[in-house]
Design a protein around this motif. Structure first.
Motif, short mmCIF file in Angstrom:
data_model
loop_
_atom_site.label_atom_id
_atom_site.label_comp_id
_atom_site.label_asym_id
_atom_site.label_seq_id
_atom_site.Cartn_x
_atom_site.Cartn_y
_atom_site.Cartn_z
N GLY A 207 0.81 -1.22 0.00
CA GLY A 207 0.00 0.00 0.00
C GLY A 207 0.84 1.27 0.00
O GLY A 207 0.37 2.32 -0.44
N ASN A 211 2.37 1.15 -4.11
CA ASN A 211 1.54 2.23 -4.62
C ASN A 211 2.38 3.39 -5.16
O ASN A 211 2.07 3.96 -6.21
N GLU A 248 0.28 -10.46 -14.02
CA GLU A 248 0.19 -11.92 -13.86
C GLU A 248 -0.55 -12.16 -12.56
O GLU A 248 -0.02 -11.90 -11.48
N GLY A 250 -4.16 -14.13 -10.31
CA GLY A 250 -4.55 -15.40 -9.67
C GLY A 250 -5.03 -16.48 -10.63
O GLY A 250 -5.17 -16.25 -11.84
N CYS A 282 0.81 -20.43 -8.31
CA CYS A 282 -0.34 -19.97 -9.09
C CYS A 282 -0.74 -21.01 -10.13
O CYS A 282 -1.83 -20.94 -10.68
N SER A 456 -7.06 -13.75 -14.87
CA SER A 456 -5.71 -14.22 -14.51
C SER A 456 -4.62 -13.32 -15.07
O SER A 456 -3.44 -13.58 -14.84
#
Ligand code: NDP
Length: 481
Positions: A207, A211, A248, A250, A282, A456
Motif C-alpha cells: 500500500g 503504490n 500476472e 490469480g 499460481c 488471470s
C-alpha cells in the motif's frame, strides 16, 4: 537479528523513516529479522537513481549487459545453499524445493535473458522497391517490478532479468512477506559490479511502496505478479497514466483426468500439482475433474498417497509439505476449508492445522486436504484458495468437463491427462487458459509465452515476449526513390 536494507543507487540503505517491520519465520511463527518500512521518500530516491542510470545503461552494448547478467547468474549459483536456506526460512517452503526449484530457476532467469538478449532481432518490412521499414526496439525507461511471496526470488528475477537485459533500469519491490532473498540478491549485484542505479530494490508494504512505484510519473511501465484484486487496483492507477502493464494474477486451475491416462504418471504428478509449495503456486491444479469410471480408484489411491505426505519443518529432508507463508494466510486457507464443509463438501483427508511439535509448534502448518461432493459453481470451486487444498469431482462427458473447467473468472493454467491424441489437442484448444499441460505439469521452457486470460492477467512474460514488453517499438520508414 538482521535488519534488511534497501538497495538504492548501488548502496544498501536504511529506510528514510528509520522504521522497520517484523519479518516472520512461518515454520516457527516467530519474528527473525526486520524489513525496512519504506515509503514515498525511498521510492523517490530509487526512481531518481534509476532515471539517472537509464541513459548510460540503455546504450550499454548488449554483450556488456549480458556479462553483468551472467555474472549475477553465476553468483546465485555459487550461493545456492545460502539462498535456498534463506528462502526456506523466509517462506516456510521445504529446503529441498528451494534448492532444486526456486534458486536454480532464479539463476536460470538471469542466464536465460543474459544470453537471450544476444539473439533478439527486430523486424524489417520491405515495400519492394518503394521503401523499407525497420522496427527499432528501444528500452522504455524505468521499469516498476512488483512480485509476490510464493516463489520469492524465482518470480522477482523473472521480471528483473528481462528488464535489465532489454536496457531498462529498475525499481523493484519484493513482497514484504518474503523479502530476504531479494536483499541477498542486492548484495550479489554489488559483488557483480552492476552499475549504481541500474537496479534498485525498495522493501516495504504494498500500500505504501508498491503504490508509490505504480503511481510515480517517471515509471512508465509496471510488471506485476500477485492477486487479481491488487492487479485491478494497480490497473486503476496505471491505466489512466497510459503506462505499459503486464499483470500476472490469480488462478483456479483445472486438472482434467480422463480414464485412458497413464495412471501411475498421472497420480504421481497430481500429488505435486496439488500440494507442491503447500499449494501456493499460481499454477497448482486446485480443481480435479476425474472421468466417472476412474473416480473411485483415483479417490482411494490419491487419498492414500496424500496421507503419506509428511507435513513438517522445512529443513527436514522427509518433509513434503512445509509451513504456509503467514498466519493470516493460514487463517484464510482454513476458513475456505470451513466454507467447503458449509457448502456440503466432505473432507476425505486433512482439513486441519497441524502442530509439528518442538520448536516448530507455533508454525503455520496445514494438512494436505482433499474435498469431494461439491458442485463446480460453489464458492470453494470458484475462488482462489492458494493453499494445500483441492476438490475432486467426477465427470461423464468431455463437453461437460470443459464447461466446468471454464466456469471460473480465472484462466491461468490447466492440466489434461489422456493418451488419446485427438482428444488432447481438442481439449487444449477449448480450454480458456494461457497454459495447457498435457500429461505433465510445470514443465517449463523459458522461451514460451507465460500468462493467463480473463481475470488471470494481461500480457505475457517469458521468451522474447518479455523483451518486447520492456521495449517500445518504433517504425522507421525510408523511401527508396
Ligand atoms: P498480492 O497481490 O497481495 O501482492 C503482490 C505484490 O503486490 C506484493 O509485493 C504486495 O506487497 C504488492 N502490493 C500489494 N498492494 C499493492 C498496491 N496497492 N500497490 C502496489 N503493490 C501492491 O499477492 P500475494 O503476495 O498474496 O501473492 C499471491 C497471489 O499471487 C495469488 O493470487 C497468486 O495466484 C498470484 N500469483 C500469480 C502468478 C502468475 O504468474 N499469474 C504467480 C504467482 C502468484 P506486500 O506483500 O508488501 O503487500
Amino acid at each position: 537479528m538482521v535488519h534488511i536494507k534497501n538497495y538504492i543507487n548501488g548502496e544498501l540503505l536504511e529506510p528514510a523513516s528509520k522504521k522497520y517491520l517484523d519479518n516472520f519465520d512461518p515454520s516457527r511463527g516467530k519474528v527473525y529479522s526486520y524489513i525496512p518500512d519504506s515509503d514515498e521518500q525511498d521510492v523517490e530516491k530509487a526512481v531518481a537513481a534509476a532515471k539517472a542510470a537509464f541513459p548510460a545503461w540503455s546504450i550499454t552494448p548488449k554483450d556488456q549487459r549480458s556479462k553483468y547478467l551472467l555474472k549475477i547468474a553465476s553468483l546465485i549459483g555459487k550461493n545456492l545453499d545460502r539462498l535456498a536456506q534463506a528462502e526456506s526460512i523466509d517462506n516456510g517452503k521445504p529446503l529441498k524445493l528451494a534448492k532444486t526449484v526456486d534458486i536454480p530457476r532464479a539463476a536460470a532467469n538471469f542466464h536465460f535473458y543474459g544470453t537471450g538478449i544476444l539473439h533478439y532481432a527486430a523486424h524489417a518490412h520491405s515495400m519492394e522497391d518503394t521503401a523499407i521499414n525497420y522496427t527499432l526496439r528501444q528500452p522504455v525507461g524505468v521499469a516498476g517490478c512488483i512480485s509476490p511471496w510464493n516463489l520469492p526470488l524465482y518470480l522477482f528475477t523473472w521480471k528483473i532479468a528481462p528488464a535489465l537485459a532489454a536496457g531498462c533500469t529498475v525499481v523493484a519491490k519484493p513482497s514484504e512477506v518474503t523479502p530476504m532473498t531479494a536483499y541477498l540478491l542486492s548484495e550479489l549485484c554489488i559483488e557483480a559490479g552492476l552499475p549504481a542505479g541500474v537496479l534498485n530494490i525498495v522493501h516495504g508494504l504494498g500500500g505504501k511502496v508498491g503504490n508509490a512505484i505504480v503511481s510515480h510519473k517517471e515509471v512508465p511501465l509496471i510488471s506485476f505478479t500477485g492477486g487479481t484484486k491488487t492487479g485491478a487496483h494497480i490497473a486503476s492507477i496505471a491505466a489512466p497514466m497510459f503506462k505499459k502493464m503486464s499483470l500476472e494474477l490469480g488462478g483456479k486451475n483445472p486438472n482434467i483426468i480422463f480414464a485412458d491416462c497413464d495412471y501411475d504418471k498421472m497420480l504421481a504428478t497430481t500429488l505435486h500439482s496439488s500440494f507442491s509449495n503447500q499449494g501456493q503456486i499460481c499454477l497448482c491444479g486446485s480443481r480435479i475433474f476425474v472421468e466417472k469410471h476412474l473416480y473411485d480408484k483415483f479417490k482411494k489411491d490419491f487419498v492414500e498417497q496424500t496421507k503419506k505426505m509428511v507435513v513438517g519443518a522445512p529443513m527436514d529432508e522427509k518433509t513434503r509439505v512445509g509451513a504456509v507463508v503467514s498466519k493470516p494466510h493460514m487463517e484464510k486457507v482454513l476458513s475456505y476449508i470451513e466454507l467447503a464443509q458449509k457448502e456440503g463438501g466432505k473432507i476425505l483427508c486433512g482439513g486441519k492445522q497441524v502442530n509439528v511439535g518442538g520448536e516448530f509448534s507455533e508454525g503455520y502448518y496445514i494438512e494436505p486436504t482433499i474435498i469431494e461432493g461439491l458442485p463446480h459453481d460453489c464458492r470453494t470451486n470458484q475462488e482462489e484458495i492458494f493453499g494445500p487444498v483441492v476438490t475432486i469431482m467426477p465427470f461423464e462427458k468431455e463437453e461437460e468437463v470443459l464447461m466446468w473447467a471454464n466456469s471460473t473468472v480465472y484462466g491461468l493454467a490447466s492440466t489434461v491427462w489422456t493418451e488419446n491424441l485427438t482428444r488432447a489437442h481438442r481439449v487444449a484448444q477449448n480450454i480458456h487458459a494461457g497454459i495447457v499441460w498435457i500429461n505433465c505439469w510445470l514443465l517449463r521452457d523459458l522461451r514460451t509465452p507465460f500468462g493467463g486470460v480473463k481475470s488471470s492477467g494481461v500480457g505475457r512474460e517469458g521468451g522474447f515476449e518479455a523483451i518486447e514488453f520492456f521495449t517500445e517499438p518504433k517504425n522507421v520508414c525510408i523511401k527508396l526513390k
